[in-house]
Enzyme design. Structure first.
Site, mmCIF file in Angstrom:
data_model
loop_
_atom_site.group_PDB
_atom_site.id
_atom_site.type_symbol
_atom_site.label_atom_id
_atom_site.label_comp_id
_atom_site.label_asym_id
_atom_site.label_seq_id
_atom_site.Cartn_x
_atom_site.Cartn_y
_atom_site.Cartn_z
ATOM 1 C CD1 TRP A 1 -4.282 -2.544 2.235
ATOM 2 C CD2 TRP A 1 -5.560 -1.684 2.909
ATOM 3 N NE1 TRP A 1 -3.410 -1.438 2.750
ATOM 4 C CE2 TRP A 1 -4.751 -1.083 3.383
ATOM 5 C CE3 TRP A 1 -6.609 -0.861 3.913
ATOM 6 C CZ2 TRP A 1 -4.348 0.255 4.559
ATOM 7 C CZ3 TRP A 1 -6.647 0.128 4.537
ATOM 8 C CH2 TRP A 1 -5.587 0.607 5.024
ATOM 9 C CB SER B 1 -11.866 4.826 1.076
ATOM 10 O OG SER B 1 -11.317 5.817 0.253
ATOM 11 C CB CYS C 1 4.301 -4.850 8.091
ATOM 12 S SG CYS C 1 5.119 -3.153 8.520
ATOM 13 C CB CYS D 1 2.143 -2.196 8.732
ATOM 14 S SG CYS D 1 4.163 -2.128 7.197
HETATM 15 P P1 FAD Z 1 -3.205 -1.425 -1.506
HETATM 16 O O1 FAD Z 1 -2.445 -0.542 -1.308
HETATM 17 O O2 FAD Z 1 -2.861 -2.679 -0.831
HETATM 18 O O3 FAD Z 1 -4.645 -1.486 -2.523
HETATM 19 C C1 FAD Z 1 -4.984 -2.920 -2.502
HETATM 20 C C2 FAD Z 1 -6.510 -2.304 -3.843
HETATM 21 O O4 FAD Z 1 -7.237 -1.590 -2.745
HETATM 22 C C3 FAD Z 1 -5.688 -1.532 -4.981
HETATM 23 O O5 FAD Z 1 -5.503 -2.771 -5.283
HETATM 24 C C4 FAD Z 1 -7.233 -0.546 -4.719
HETATM 25 O O6 FAD Z 1 -7.627 -1.203 -6.285
HETATM 26 C C5 FAD Z 1 -7.615 -0.454 -3.956
HETATM 27 N N1 FAD Z 1 -7.241 0.676 -3.375
HETATM 28 C C6 FAD Z 1 -6.343 1.213 -2.641
HETATM 29 N N2 FAD Z 1 -5.819 2.710 -2.380
HETATM 30 C C7 FAD Z 1 -7.560 2.432 -1.942
HETATM 31 C C8 FAD Z 1 -8.036 3.672 -1.089
HETATM 32 N N3 FAD Z 1 -7.404 4.642 -0.272
HETATM 33 N N4 FAD Z 1 -9.039 3.545 -1.332
HETATM 34 C C9 FAD Z 1 -10.067 2.215 -1.861
HETATM 35 N N5 FAD Z 1 -9.551 1.867 -2.601
HETATM 36 C C10 FAD Z 1 -8.217 1.195 -2.028
HETATM 37 N N6 FAD Z 1 2.781 0.098 3.887
HETATM 38 C C11 FAD Z 1 4.367 0.773 4.159
HETATM 39 O O7 FAD Z 1 5.021 1.500 3.313
HETATM 40 N N7 FAD Z 1 3.661 1.862 5.466
HETATM 41 C C12 FAD Z 1 2.788 1.045 6.266
HETATM 42 O O8 FAD Z 1 3.190 2.105 6.983
HETATM 43 C C13 FAD Z 1 2.018 0.678 6.020
HETATM 44 N N8 FAD Z 1 1.417 0.085 6.773
HETATM 45 C C14 FAD Z 1 0.139 -0.606 6.235
HETATM 46 C C15 FAD Z 1 -1.107 -0.693 7.241
HETATM 47 C C16 FAD Z 1 -1.688 -1.984 7.689
HETATM 48 C C17 FAD Z 1 -3.040 -1.701 7.860
HETATM 49 C C18 FAD Z 1 -1.685 -2.561 5.885
HETATM 50 C C19 FAD Z 1 -2.995 -3.891 5.619
HETATM 51 C C20 FAD Z 1 -1.010 -2.261 5.028
HETATM 52 C C21 FAD Z 1 -0.249 -1.037 5.425
HETATM 53 N N9 FAD Z 1 0.805 -0.684 3.927
HETATM 54 C C22 FAD Z 1 1.896 -0.187 4.640
HETATM 55 C C23 FAD Z 1 0.696 -1.379 2.762
HETATM 56 C C24 FAD Z 1 0.257 -0.906 2.098
HETATM 57 O O9 FAD Z 1 -0.918 -0.459 1.982
HETATM 58 C C25 FAD Z 1 -0.444 -1.103 0.461
HETATM 59 O O10 FAD Z 1 -0.513 -1.869 1.245
HETATM 60 C C26 FAD Z 1 0.942 -2.106 0.096
HETATM 61 O O11 FAD Z 1 1.989 -0.341 0.126
HETATM 62 C C27 FAD Z 1 0.637 -2.511 -1.370
HETATM 63 O O12 FAD Z 1 0.200 -1.406 -2.521
HETATM 64 P P2 FAD Z 1 -0.499 -1.605 -3.616
HETATM 65 O O13 FAD Z 1 -0.752 -0.865 -4.806
HETATM 66 O O14 FAD Z 1 -0.419 -3.292 -4.332
HETATM 67 O O15 FAD Z 1 -2.309 -1.670 -3.268
#
Ligand code: FAD
Length: 394
Positions: free
Chosen positions: A167, A195, A319, A322
């Site tokens: 991300w 986002s 994954c 994903c």
């Molecule tokens: P993350 O979601 O990893 O976010 C990292 C940081 O980004 C956050 O701490 C916050 O500061 C910031 N952030 C979060 N959301 C936003 C936003 N909308 N806009 C701006 N900033 C933001 N997980 C699944 O269970 N199923 C799936 O199908 C899946 N698909 C994925 C596809 C991709 C391409 C990727 C990269 C990840 C996917 N994941 C999926 C994992 C999921 O997106 C999260 O990374 C994971 O659940 C961990 O979440 P987290 O709360 O640690 O923060």
């Protein structure tokens, strides 16, 4: 999160959240049934494609403990709840014993449904690349055909440092070479798109979440609030993406008859698409505000190549499920952006370049991405009801 539903979505969008909710209710049945038709439910991607962004795992950790930390103590949970299993694919075409849709068959299977001439034309056109994604994704021999309807986008347990790094790299693409005022709108749109994608994924994984104490799948309100609901900007970005994709569909409406949407195959499929686009309106997004003059053309080139990097970053996701949905959606947005920014309806040549060359996988990605957003919006509304019930003690 309480948002003003009667406020416009922001620059370029003459539409409110309430209006999009209304449109979404009208198209919901048709879009769900469309993505379950044979033409729209199959997607092709290469799960083995090499990640080109970091060599020798530099700067990123690939061990399981880095890739997965959403649930503590995974090891105590049963095998069928492990992230490797939750994130794996139900895959027809990788199974050699399956006779239906094997890797060799897949192209001919879809070609039977739809003329393939556009795929070849797009391939020939690679030196005049108007694409916002890497077209080789669909030409690659190792690509497999996957039934999207059998692999819903939901909680997989993928997370941790690795997902966070991906991300971070995606957001870092939003760093245009020029800081002139003209880049502001482009930068803002780029940020909102990624986002909005991030928030849409967060909504799906919260809505279809595995409760590891009961083993039940279902909505998790606290998780939704922590990821999306407590951030009005993130919710608004999901609606912004809906507006972008909807406008691109509106823009190709006059050409739907000419597109090879399985012309001889299924009039019902075509009718569903026509029903959907008939509910859309041009004011939903004004793409003409961006990239207006020659100077802006170089910003547009920058935007295009940066977005292409976002689509390529999906190859770094460890994954499979994903990664697959990441590819579907980034290709879907890439297709929308090409239609919005490269198609000038008054110019026959641009029509030839864009509309006449749309491939079946671009169309499949575009409509599936629209359905992802439509589903997210339905879920956001359901979460709002759950939240209100909780607050009002119902
Ligand atoms: P993350 O979601 O990893 O976010 C990292 C940081 O980004 C956050 O701490 C916050 O500061 C910031 N952030 C979060 N959301 C936003 C936003 N909308 N806009 C701006 N900033 C933001 N997980 C699944 O269970 N199923 C799936 O199908 C899946 N698909 C994925 C596809 C991709 C391409 C990727 C990269 C990840 C996917 N994941 C999926 C994992 C999921 O997106 C999260 O990374 C994971 O659940 C961990 O979440 P987290 O709360 O640690 O923060």
């Amino acid at each position: 999160c309480k948002m003003d539903k009667d406020e416009n979505l922001g620059p370029g969008c003459d539409v409110t959240i309430a209006e999009i909710n209304n449109i979404n209710k009208k198209i919901r049945k048709d879009i769900v049934s469309l993505v379950n038709t044979d033409f729209f439910k199959y997607f092709k991607f290469d799960p083995f494609k090499k990640c080109t962004f970091w060599e020798n795992n530099e700067g990123i950790c690939f061990s399981r403990s880095c890739a997965v930390d959403v649930v503590e103590d995974w090891d105590k949970l049963p095998e069928y709840w492990q992230p490797e299993v939750l994130g794996s694919l139900e895959n027809d075409s990788t199974n050699e014993t399956e006779t239906h849709h094997t890797a060799e068959d897949d192209a001919s299977f879809l070609n039977e449904l739809c003329n393939s001439k556009n795929d070849k034309m797009n391939q020939l056109e690679s030196n005049n690349d108007l694409n916002y994604y890497d077209i080789n994704d669909f030409l690659n021999e190792d690509a497999v055909l996957v039934d999207l309807s059998k692999n819903p986008e939901r909680f997989t347990g993928y997370g941790g440092q690795e997902a966070g790094q991906i991300w971070k790299s995606i957001y870092a693409e939003n760093c245009f070479s020029s800081d002139e005022a003209d880049t502001c709108l482009a930068k803002d749109a780029f940020y909102r798109i990624v986002s909005g994608l991030h928030a849409s994924i967060g909504t799906h994984l919260s809505n279809d979440h595995l409760d590891t104490t009961t083993g039940e799948w279902g909505p998790d309100l606290d998780l939704f609030m922590a990821r999306v609901g407590n951030f009005p900007e993130r919710v608004s970005n999901v609606y912004f993406n809906y507006a972008i994709v909807a406008k691109s569909l509106w823009k190709i409406k006059p050409y739907l008859k000419e597109l090879d949407f399985c012309n001889d195959y299924d009039n019902d499929v075509k009718q569903k698409i026509i029903n959907i686009v008939s509910q859309l309106d041009s004011k939903i997004f004004d793409e003409d505000l961006m990239f207006k003059d020659d100077y802006d053309a170089s910003i547009k080139d920058d935007f295009r190549s940066r977005f292409k990097n976002v689509t390529k970053l999906m190859d770094c996701v460890h994954c499979d499920r994903c990664k697959m949905w990441g590819k579907v959606q980034t290709t879907g947005y890439a297709t929308s952006l090409k239609i919005l920014f490269e198609l000038n309806e008054a110019d026959e040549e641009s029509k030839q370049q864009v509309v006449n060359r749309l491939t079946k996988f671009e169309l499949i990605s575009l409509l599936n991405t629209f359905n992802r957003l439509s589903t997210s919006i339905e879920s956001i509304n359901n979460f709002e009801t759950l939240y209100d019930e909780r607050v009002n003690g119902e």
